[in-house]
Design an enzyme around this catalytic site. Sequence first.
Site, PDB file in Angstrom:
ATOM      1  N   LYS A  59     -29.791  66.343 -76.125  1.00 38.57           N
ATOM      2  CA  LYS A  59     -29.883  67.593 -77.044  1.00 38.57           C
ATOM      3  C   LYS A  59     -30.861  66.829 -78.183  1.00 38.57           C
ATOM      4  O   LYS A  59     -31.601  67.757 -78.710  1.00 38.57           O
ATOM      5  CB  LYS A  59     -28.590  67.899 -77.518  1.00 38.57           C
ATOM      6  CG  LYS A  59     -27.664  68.342 -76.507  1.00 38.57           C
ATOM      7  CD  LYS A  59     -28.267  69.856 -76.164  1.00 38.57           C
ATOM      8  CE  LYS A  59     -27.378  70.474 -75.021  1.00 38.57           C
ATOM      9  NZ  LYS A  59     -27.839  71.432 -74.269  1.00 38.57           N
ATOM     10  N   SER A 119     -26.489  71.088 -80.244  1.00 36.78           N
ATOM     11  CA  SER A 119     -24.843  71.081 -80.349  1.00 36.78           C
ATOM     12  C   SER A 119     -24.775  70.051 -81.522  1.00 36.78           C
ATOM     13  O   SER A 119     -25.455  69.088 -81.880  1.00 36.78           O
ATOM     14  CB  SER A 119     -24.446  69.931 -78.877  1.00 36.78           C
ATOM     15  OG  SER A 119     -23.432  69.457 -79.407  1.00 36.78           O
ATOM     16  N   TYR A 136     -25.879  62.836 -72.576  1.00 35.84           N
ATOM     17  CA  TYR A 136     -25.862  64.047 -73.066  1.00 35.84           C
ATOM     18  C   TYR A 136     -26.299  64.397 -74.302  1.00 35.84           C
ATOM     19  O   TYR A 136     -27.161  65.267 -74.561  1.00 35.84           O
ATOM     20  CB  TYR A 136     -24.464  64.805 -72.609  1.00 35.84           C
ATOM     21  CG  TYR A 136     -24.421  66.112 -73.338  1.00 35.84           C
ATOM     22  CD1 TYR A 136     -24.799  67.155 -72.523  1.00 35.84           C
ATOM     23  CD2 TYR A 136     -23.591  66.457 -74.385  1.00 35.84           C
ATOM     24  CE1 TYR A 136     -24.652  68.488 -73.222  1.00 35.84           C
ATOM     25  CE2 TYR A 136     -23.393  67.863 -74.844  1.00 35.84           C
ATOM     26  CZ  TYR A 136     -24.026  68.740 -74.250  1.00 35.84           C
ATOM     27  OH  TYR A 136     -23.875  69.903 -74.868  1.00 35.84           O
TER      28      TYR A 136
END
Length: 338
Positions: free
Chosen positions: A153, A124, A149
Amino acid sequence: MNVLVTGGAGYIGSHTCLELLESGCGVIVIDNLCNSNPKSLQRVQELTGKTLKFYQGDVRDGALLKTIFQENPIDCVIHFAGLKCVPESVAKPWAYYDNNLNTTLVLTKAMQEAGVKRIIFSSSATVYAADNTMPLKETSRTGDCTNPYGWTKYMTEQILSGIAHADEKWSVALLRYFNPIGAHESGRIGEDPRGIPNNLMPYITQVAVGRRDHLSVYGNDYNTPDGTGVRDYLHVVDLAKGHVAAVKYVLAHTGCEAFNLGTGVGYSVLDMVNTFVQVNGVPVPYEIGPRRPGDVAVCYAAPDKSAQVLGWKAERTLADMCRDSWNWQSKNSTGYDD
Ligand code: NAD
Ligand code: UFG
């Protein structure tokens, strides 16, 4: 050529399964359906007239993965499975670190044992640090994530890079998505968030379809042309095609490379609302609210490396994205529950 797609029933996964089938690949999906509906895969098969193989289960289940690799000759894995809600990750960091890291660890161990060493990972733009200048290049600084989150990643990128370093036969493509929106032009598959959407486009479509009263625009005092936040929105079908290009890339290379998948163009929140209203002829009432904590003013990609190395470029316009988002939502007012 057979591709194992983890999280293939989800929003980006289902569109990618469709493009893989259309390009002649065999597709095997593993998904525990924690954030998706198996109707997406039924519809992918209806749209393509081709079948895929579906295993309902958790990617952290090493025994199931072993069975999948024994039962299917797999050339390459696309790893979408993961949890993706930023505020939920702040509230439940355990769930995010467990799911997003352990899926990758269990999956890559099963791959190593099966001798399958090509993986494409859903990363991302969130891995980029906030102090970079725009556009973001793959060499821009990463880290300093603002939520669990984002850290999952970032950490998964480190894990996969370490694996490629430890065993030179591995081929890893880290695909850093910017803001995917839109839906397949048929309106049969699309994004179906559970509960109140966090992201802009599903919120806009739910307001337009009458499920929500109005959109809150999170701040109009940013240093941008109209004061609202600017992002690099890309059509999910273009993104799915980027995965087909990445499959070709990992078949032909070894090592670990990151690629931005974005258009290179930024649009503001008000650009999005105005284009949506203009293209679809439906009202989207909105109110200006306070900034959302953690948001950056501007974020868009330098997509040059993907164009040069993967031979991939986003082709669909903002009008296409707005039209296809609405086509999906208006035909499926409550998503796959219709
Ligand atoms: P999604 O929630 O629609 O799809 C994820 C799928 O993974 C779901 O079908 C879910 O049921 C499945 N899943 C989750 N945990 C699992 C597990 N342990 N075992 C098996 N299946 C599991 O999300 P999406 O928008 O399609 O995103 C796909 C990937 O792309 C995610 O990794 C996400 O973090 C990443 N990503 C998404 C965006 C975005 O804006 N949508 C942006 C950047 C990166
Ligand atoms: N926005 C609103 N109102 C809303 C929702 C969003 O004004 O109801 C604004 C945001 O403030 C931002 C823009 O719309 O300016 C886009 O917001 P999104 O939540 O759609 O997307 P983000 O860029 O904030 O985040 C997305 C994914 C993250 C990912 C990040 C970078 O949700 O998971 O892109 O890839 F980390």
